[in-house]
Write a protein that holds these residues in place. Sequence first.
Motif, PDB file in Angstrom:
ATOM      1  N   ILE B 186      -3.527   2.625 -31.786  1.00  0.00           N
ATOM      2  CA  ILE B 186      -2.055   3.059 -31.302  1.00  0.00           C
ATOM      3  C   ILE B 186      -1.251   1.961 -31.050  1.00  0.00           C
ATOM      4  O   ILE B 186      -0.227   2.034 -31.282  1.00  0.00           O
ATOM      5  CB  ILE B 186      -2.289   3.810 -29.745  1.00  0.00           C
ATOM      6  CG1 ILE B 186      -3.208   5.174 -29.864  1.00  0.00           C
ATOM      7  CG2 ILE B 186      -1.064   4.169 -29.296  1.00  0.00           C
ATOM      8  CD1 ILE B 186      -3.619   6.001 -28.677  1.00  0.00           C
ATOM      9  N   LEU B 187      -1.983   0.797 -30.643  1.00  0.00           N
ATOM     10  CA  LEU B 187      -1.205  -0.429 -30.360  1.00  0.00           C
ATOM     11  C   LEU B 187      -0.679  -1.024 -31.516  1.00  0.00           C
ATOM     12  O   LEU B 187       0.410  -1.582 -31.828  1.00  0.00           O
ATOM     13  CB  LEU B 187      -2.137  -1.368 -29.447  1.00  0.00           C
ATOM     14  CG  LEU B 187      -2.451  -1.292 -27.954  1.00  0.00           C
ATOM     15  CD1 LEU B 187      -3.203  -1.914 -27.479  1.00  0.00           C
ATOM     16  CD2 LEU B 187      -0.858  -1.099 -27.079  1.00  0.00           C
ATOM     17  N   THR B 188      -1.537  -0.674 -32.628  1.00  0.00           N
ATOM     18  CA  THR B 188      -1.165  -1.340 -33.993  1.00  0.00           C
ATOM     19  C   THR B 188       0.154  -0.615 -34.527  1.00  0.00           C
ATOM     20  O   THR B 188       0.848  -1.233 -34.955  1.00  0.00           O
ATOM     21  CB  THR B 188      -2.350  -1.102 -34.823  1.00  0.00           C
ATOM     22  OG1 THR B 188      -3.557  -1.950 -34.406  1.00  0.00           O
ATOM     23  CG2 THR B 188      -2.000  -1.745 -36.258  1.00  0.00           C
ATOM     24  N   GLY B 189      -0.069   0.755 -34.383  1.00  0.00           N
ATOM     25  CA  GLY B 189       0.896   1.719 -34.633  1.00  0.00           C
ATOM     26  C   GLY B 189       2.134   1.454 -33.878  1.00  0.00           C
ATOM     27  O   GLY B 189       3.388   1.359 -34.500  1.00  0.00           O
ATOM     28  N   ILE B 190       2.148   1.177 -32.623  1.00  0.00           N
ATOM     29  CA  ILE B 190       3.171   0.721 -31.655  1.00  0.00           C
ATOM     30  C   ILE B 190       3.950  -0.706 -32.528  1.00  0.00           C
ATOM     31  O   ILE B 190       5.371  -0.567 -32.499  1.00  0.00           O
ATOM     32  CB  ILE B 190       2.993   0.668 -30.362  1.00  0.00           C
ATOM     33  CG1 ILE B 190       2.851   1.948 -29.800  1.00  0.00           C
ATOM     34  CG2 ILE B 190       4.159  -0.054 -29.753  1.00  0.00           C
ATOM     35  CD1 ILE B 190       2.100   1.886 -28.568  1.00  0.00           C
ATOM     36  N   ALA B 191       3.213  -1.677 -32.878  1.00  0.00           N
ATOM     37  CA  ALA B 191       3.868  -2.913 -33.224  1.00  0.00           C
ATOM     38  C   ALA B 191       4.481  -2.475 -34.622  1.00  0.00           C
ATOM     39  O   ALA B 191       5.718  -3.089 -34.810  1.00  0.00           O
ATOM     40  CB  ALA B 191       2.639  -3.843 -33.675  1.00  0.00           C
ATOM     41  N   ASP B 192       4.167  -1.572 -35.618  1.00  0.00           N
ATOM     42  CA  ASP B 192       4.469  -1.214 -36.700  1.00  0.00           C
ATOM     43  C   ASP B 192       5.884  -0.529 -36.507  1.00  0.00           C
ATOM     44  O   ASP B 192       7.026  -0.869 -37.017  1.00  0.00           O
ATOM     45  CB  ASP B 192       3.831  -0.171 -37.663  1.00  0.00           C
ATOM     46  CG  ASP B 192       2.551  -0.816 -37.996  1.00  0.00           C
ATOM     47  OD1 ASP B 192       2.541  -1.978 -37.907  1.00  0.00           O
ATOM     48  OD2 ASP B 192       1.559  -0.049 -38.387  1.00  0.00           O
ATOM     49  N   ILE B 193       5.861   0.406 -35.520  1.00  0.00           N
ATOM     50  CA  ILE B 193       7.078   1.313 -35.171  1.00  0.00           C
ATOM     51  C   ILE B 193       8.187   0.277 -34.701  1.00  0.00           C
ATOM     52  O   ILE B 193       9.601   0.769 -35.108  1.00  0.00           O
ATOM     53  CB  ILE B 193       6.639   2.450 -34.069  1.00  0.00           C
ATOM     54  CG1 ILE B 193       5.891   3.528 -34.708  1.00  0.00           C
ATOM     55  CG2 ILE B 193       7.789   2.955 -33.482  1.00  0.00           C
ATOM     56  CD1 ILE B 193       6.452   4.524 -35.422  1.00  0.00           C
ATOM     57  N   ILE B 194       7.844  -0.524 -33.927  1.00  0.00           N
ATOM     58  CA  ILE B 194       8.918  -1.543 -33.208  1.00  0.00           C
ATOM     59  C   ILE B 194       9.476  -2.357 -34.290  1.00  0.00           C
ATOM     60  O   ILE B 194      10.077  -3.414 -33.809  1.00  0.00           O
ATOM     61  CB  ILE B 194       8.593  -1.979 -32.020  1.00  0.00           C
ATOM     62  CG1 ILE B 194       7.630  -3.007 -31.967  1.00  0.00           C
ATOM     63  CG2 ILE B 194       8.515  -0.818 -30.934  1.00  0.00           C
ATOM     64  CD1 ILE B 194       7.160  -3.771 -30.683  1.00  0.00           C
ATOM     65  N   GLY B 195       8.927  -2.460 -35.388  1.00  0.00           N
ATOM     66  CA  GLY B 195       9.345  -3.470 -36.425  1.00  0.00           C
ATOM     67  C   GLY B 195       8.606  -4.806 -36.222  1.00  0.00           C
ATOM     68  O   GLY B 195       9.268  -5.829 -36.623  1.00  0.00           O
ATOM     69  N   LEU B 255       5.536   7.959 -32.056  1.00  0.00           N
ATOM     70  CA  LEU B 255       4.807   7.469 -33.074  1.00  0.00           C
ATOM     71  C   LEU B 255       4.479   8.422 -34.329  1.00  0.00           C
ATOM     72  O   LEU B 255       3.524   7.893 -35.394  1.00  0.00           O
ATOM     73  CB  LEU B 255       3.396   6.897 -32.529  1.00  0.00           C
ATOM     74  CG  LEU B 255       3.608   6.037 -31.266  1.00  0.00           C
ATOM     75  CD1 LEU B 255       2.190   5.527 -30.790  1.00  0.00           C
ATOM     76  CD2 LEU B 255       4.321   4.723 -31.441  1.00  0.00           C
ATOM     77  N   GLU B 256       5.293   9.341 -34.650  1.00  0.00           N
ATOM     78  CA  GLU B 256       4.778  10.399 -35.570  1.00  0.00           C
ATOM     79  C   GLU B 256       4.982   9.815 -37.008  1.00  0.00           C
ATOM     80  O   GLU B 256       4.282   9.989 -37.938  1.00  0.00           O
ATOM     81  CB  GLU B 256       6.005  11.582 -35.541  1.00  0.00           C
ATOM     82  CG  GLU B 256       7.446  11.361 -35.714  1.00  0.00           C
ATOM     83  CD  GLU B 256       8.280  12.600 -35.535  1.00  0.00           C
ATOM     84  OE1 GLU B 256       7.463  13.569 -35.469  1.00  0.00           O
ATOM     85  OE2 GLU B 256       9.432  12.322 -35.618  1.00  0.00           O
ATOM     86  N   LYS B 257       5.660   8.683 -37.088  1.00  0.00           N
ATOM     87  CA  LYS B 257       5.762   7.802 -38.273  1.00  0.00           C
ATOM     88  C   LYS B 257       4.608   6.882 -38.682  1.00  0.00           C
ATOM     89  O   LYS B 257       4.636   6.158 -39.588  1.00  0.00           O
ATOM     90  CB  LYS B 257       7.158   7.350 -38.457  1.00  0.00           C
ATOM     91  CG  LYS B 257       8.173   8.375 -38.508  1.00  0.00           C
ATOM     92  CD  LYS B 257       9.469   7.772 -39.380  1.00  0.00           C
ATOM     93  CE  LYS B 257      10.444   8.922 -39.629  1.00  0.00           C
ATOM     94  NZ  LYS B 257      11.867   8.606 -38.551  1.00  0.00           N
ATOM     95  N   SER B 258       3.675   6.730 -37.686  1.00  0.00           N
ATOM     96  CA  SER B 258       2.686   5.631 -38.018  1.00  0.00           C
ATOM     97  C   SER B 258       1.334   6.330 -38.067  1.00  0.00           C
ATOM     98  O   SER B 258       0.741   7.139 -37.149  1.00  0.00           O
ATOM     99  CB  SER B 258       2.667   4.598 -36.962  1.00  0.00           C
ATOM    100  OG  SER B 258       1.566   4.022 -36.893  1.00  0.00           O
ATOM    101  N   GLU B 259       0.954   6.155 -39.298  1.00  0.00           N
ATOM    102  CA  GLU B 259      -0.448   7.022 -39.699  1.00  0.00           C
ATOM    103  C   GLU B 259      -1.680   6.236 -38.794  1.00  0.00           C
ATOM    104  O   GLU B 259      -2.206   7.030 -38.322  1.00  0.00           O
ATOM    105  CB  GLU B 259      -0.762   6.900 -41.154  1.00  0.00           C
ATOM    106  CG  GLU B 259      -1.704   7.667 -41.828  1.00  0.00           C
ATOM    107  CD  GLU B 259      -1.901   7.327 -43.441  1.00  0.00           C
ATOM    108  OE1 GLU B 259      -3.009   7.453 -43.722  1.00  0.00           O
ATOM    109  OE2 GLU B 259      -0.790   7.080 -43.980  1.00  0.00           O
ATOM    110  N   ILE B 260      -1.539   5.129 -38.702  1.00  0.00           N
ATOM    111  CA  ILE B 260      -2.528   4.604 -37.658  1.00  0.00           C
ATOM    112  C   ILE B 260      -2.720   4.946 -36.301  1.00  0.00           C
ATOM    113  O   ILE B 260      -3.544   4.998 -35.716  1.00  0.00           O
ATOM    114  CB  ILE B 260      -2.578   2.995 -38.129  1.00  0.00           C
ATOM    115  CG1 ILE B 260      -3.932   2.314 -37.532  1.00  0.00           C
ATOM    116  CG2 ILE B 260      -1.562   2.099 -37.464  1.00  0.00           C
ATOM    117  CD1 ILE B 260      -4.104   1.112 -37.943  1.00  0.00           C
ATOM    118  N   ALA B 261      -1.328   5.149 -35.977  1.00  0.00           N
ATOM    119  CA  ALA B 261      -1.264   5.553 -34.437  1.00  0.00           C
ATOM    120  C   ALA B 261      -1.852   6.998 -34.184  1.00  0.00           C
ATOM    121  O   ALA B 261      -2.341   7.259 -33.320  1.00  0.00           O
ATOM    122  CB  ALA B 261       0.290   5.261 -34.103  1.00  0.00           C
ATOM    123  N   LEU B 262      -1.570   7.807 -35.088  1.00  0.00           N
ATOM    124  CA  LEU B 262      -1.764   9.046 -35.084  1.00  0.00           C
ATOM    125  C   LEU B 262      -3.314   9.221 -35.094  1.00  0.00           C
ATOM    126  O   LEU B 262      -4.008   9.865 -34.645  1.00  0.00           O
ATOM    127  CB  LEU B 262      -1.275  10.017 -36.361  1.00  0.00           C
ATOM    128  CG  LEU B 262       0.339  10.198 -36.049  1.00  0.00           C
ATOM    129  CD1 LEU B 262       0.840  10.962 -37.172  1.00  0.00           C
ATOM    130  CD2 LEU B 262       0.732  10.675 -34.824  1.00  0.00           C
TER     131      LEU B 262
END
Lengths: 452, 452
Positions: B186-195, B255-262
């Motif tokens: 989830i934290l990885t996904g957040i990093a992705d989502i926030i650019g 986080l719907e756009k981050s596969e890893i977060a999901l």
Amino acid sequence: MSKPSLARGTRDFGPEQMAKRNFIFETIRRSFQRYGFLPLETPAFENLSVLMGKYGEEGDQLLFKLLNSGDFSGKLIEKDWSEGYKPLTSKISEKGLRYDLTVPFARYVVMNRGTLAMPFKRYQIQPVWRADRPQRGRYREFYQCDADVVGTDSLLCEAEIVNLLHDILPALGITDFTVKINNRKILTGIADIIGAEGMEGPLCVAIDKLDKIGKDKVVEELIERGFSLDSIILLDPIFSLSNDEEPFRELRTWLEKSEIALKGIDELEQVWKMVKLLGLENPKIQFDVTLARGLSYYTGAIFEVKANNVQIGSISGGGRYDNLTGTFGVPGISGVGISLGVDRIYDVMEELSLFPENQTTSTKVMLSNFDKEAFEFGLSLLPKLREAGINAEMYPDSVKLKKQLDYADRKNISFVILIGSDEIQSGKLTLKNMKTGEQQKVELEGIISQLK
Amino acid sequence: MSKPSLARGTRDFGPEQMAKRNFIFETIRRSFQRYGFLPLETPAFENLSVLMGKYGEEGDQLLFKLLNSGDFSGKLIEKDWSEGYKPLTSKISEKGLRYDLTVPFARYVVMNRGTLAMPFKRYQIQPVWRADRPQRGRYREFYQCDADVVGTDSLLCEAEIVNLLHDILPALGITDFTVKINNRKILTGIADIIGAEGMEGPLCVAIDKLDKIGKDKVVEELIERGFSLDSIILLDPIFSLSNDEEPFRELRTWLEKSEIALKGIDELEQVWKMVKLLGLENPKIQFDVTLARGLSYYTGAIFEVKANNVQIGSISGGGRYDNLTGTFGVPGISGVGISLGVDRIYDVMEELSLFPENQTTSTKVMLSNFDKEAFEFGLSLLPKLREAGINAEMYPDSVKLKKQLDYADRKNISFVILIGSDEIQSGKLTLKNMKTGEQQKVELEGIISQLK
């Protein structure tokens, strides 16, 4: 990314060895407690000022020393580098690993003597470390199990050590053993009698090797160590003393002019008597006037234990010391103790096949893992088994049964519960005995009462 | 002859503390075994090549390093001295003390993977050492109790860790606790989502401090660590996520756009479900998206446990790591584990008065020591008490009764048997209850059945 390895002279203890070692530790611990010893643990490392000078020059060399943390070399000047590693060591290292359990214990007693109930009986089961050259049966990390009483010179303590050994060793299955016993005072008296007053130190070191190198070599060593031929001739009776039921009579005659020797003999006779009063009719003790033990701090009784019919050195040793705390500025606290070497005891027990079977602490029952439905059903069973005190686990992945059973087999799991749709509907589970291969259909309650 | 002291940051554990600590160890050990974990012990020191680079640069500095034995400085040249202590360390030290139990475990798995039944579930209860600055509650030697499963990525293992904690902590009396849980994915996904792709490391370090330093300081730290203002604005939902029953719904939307977060959210939901199937109706778990934990090797679920209503940090932590053995050249062995900190648990239990009374392993009964006749009679009783499994001792010296009773009192001995000439003749012994002061005349058999 390089292949990892163990540090030289150290070992891992996997589940199987751990089960066997814990059997030894628990047996020893139980006996220690039954004799009124209380547990103590001291830190793995001590200030070097506590450790240095307590084990002789060789011991000082064998201490593992910790490099000071941070910028340990910043304040050094060129002279420090050039004087060789010994003076340099003290400038970059202030702490060392525990070398035995006795010196840390003495340090503890000195620091806590105001609050300890004296006499203080403590046991301590911890690893020690020595930078010895590793070889078969000699490791750089090994456990010691020590029991000591300090604050009394009552000979009851010596007698109890003998009885304690007769309690522990048979409980481990080691029934054929000999507790060799001597008294340092006798050795002091012998040094006096042969005209080598004050030389009991080198006398002990040489005599101690009689077992290993024989009389001729011992004589050679005594000459090297400065004993006169006259002294060596006077020493002759030591090599021919009988070890029979009444070993002390001859000795009394030989040493009748040494007050300290006679005191040592008296002490041993009293110990002998108390050992029998404590219920041991045929104690496996043997007086051995050539038993000396290396450590210089012993002042009274000394012990050493050999398991018979195995080629393994002594499994235990100890003795009375009158002034161990004196090295920390507090003289006059007499003590006596025994140390058991777990690694040698382990080797003896392996060689004689003495470990009881089923010493494993492994899982008792494994639930197999087939499909989602069985998995969820299995999850509901797990806590019930565990609440009943049964070590239980479920195979974590839905893989082929063969692989799951293979896992159970290698982990020495006794039973496997197979859950299929039949089982879920009927509530009767298939219990497979992994030793016999036998399968039976039983309800959970039946399984619990069977496995408990 | 100087006054001895403990090395800084280390402690002795006397009988009373040992009894309490052993209660904790035994409770944890029993639960570990009930869940199918097997015991392992690794050496106190490892080659530095095994330890270095596993705990970050700070960790490398905090490793206790052993000075090479023998003439460690003989082969050094002037250049070696002059380049500072860091390069010098590697020339005079090859070994270091264990810093945690996880890296030695990974080393063990790599070295023994050919013979281990996988998945391998092991527990390990041993001290670790860190050259930290000692302060209240932080020591240089402390015990960890670890349980890990390697060789499977089944989420059952994560669920079982939650259940294991619900087994251990209430058994210790700690009923009010919270298991915080998050997932690194989830934290990885957040990093992705926030650019801020790939920056989950520094993100975790900063977010992890939210509890201690608050949102404003975390934002400051993120700016320092190179996060753009845009990223920080996008990060805002993390500070306002609700912790209610359904914490995942909001998160999914964000986080719907981050596969890893999901994937991370899916994993947590499955763990949640299995925890309930495993019989915990109201698990004390709380999703906390700001939980990050410092150690960089976690890749999936992360845990942290707090005892509520005490001002003591987390008492346990752990998580899933996918590539710990990869640092030893063997990738692809996923594992998950939990570590319990005995010292903090001890402090929690002290603060909440949770230690059961009578946790002492002390002597149950002491025989008093008057005169020679009574002494010899007492000796004959001792082995009978011990054979019945009763911890017994005789006071070793014939001193005033007051002194003997004082000893029994300070050692928490429950009963004293007084032996006079009456007692010897009648066979009826005087049994004194040290708590109530009450005395009664009983035969030995009666005493044994009473004390057993």
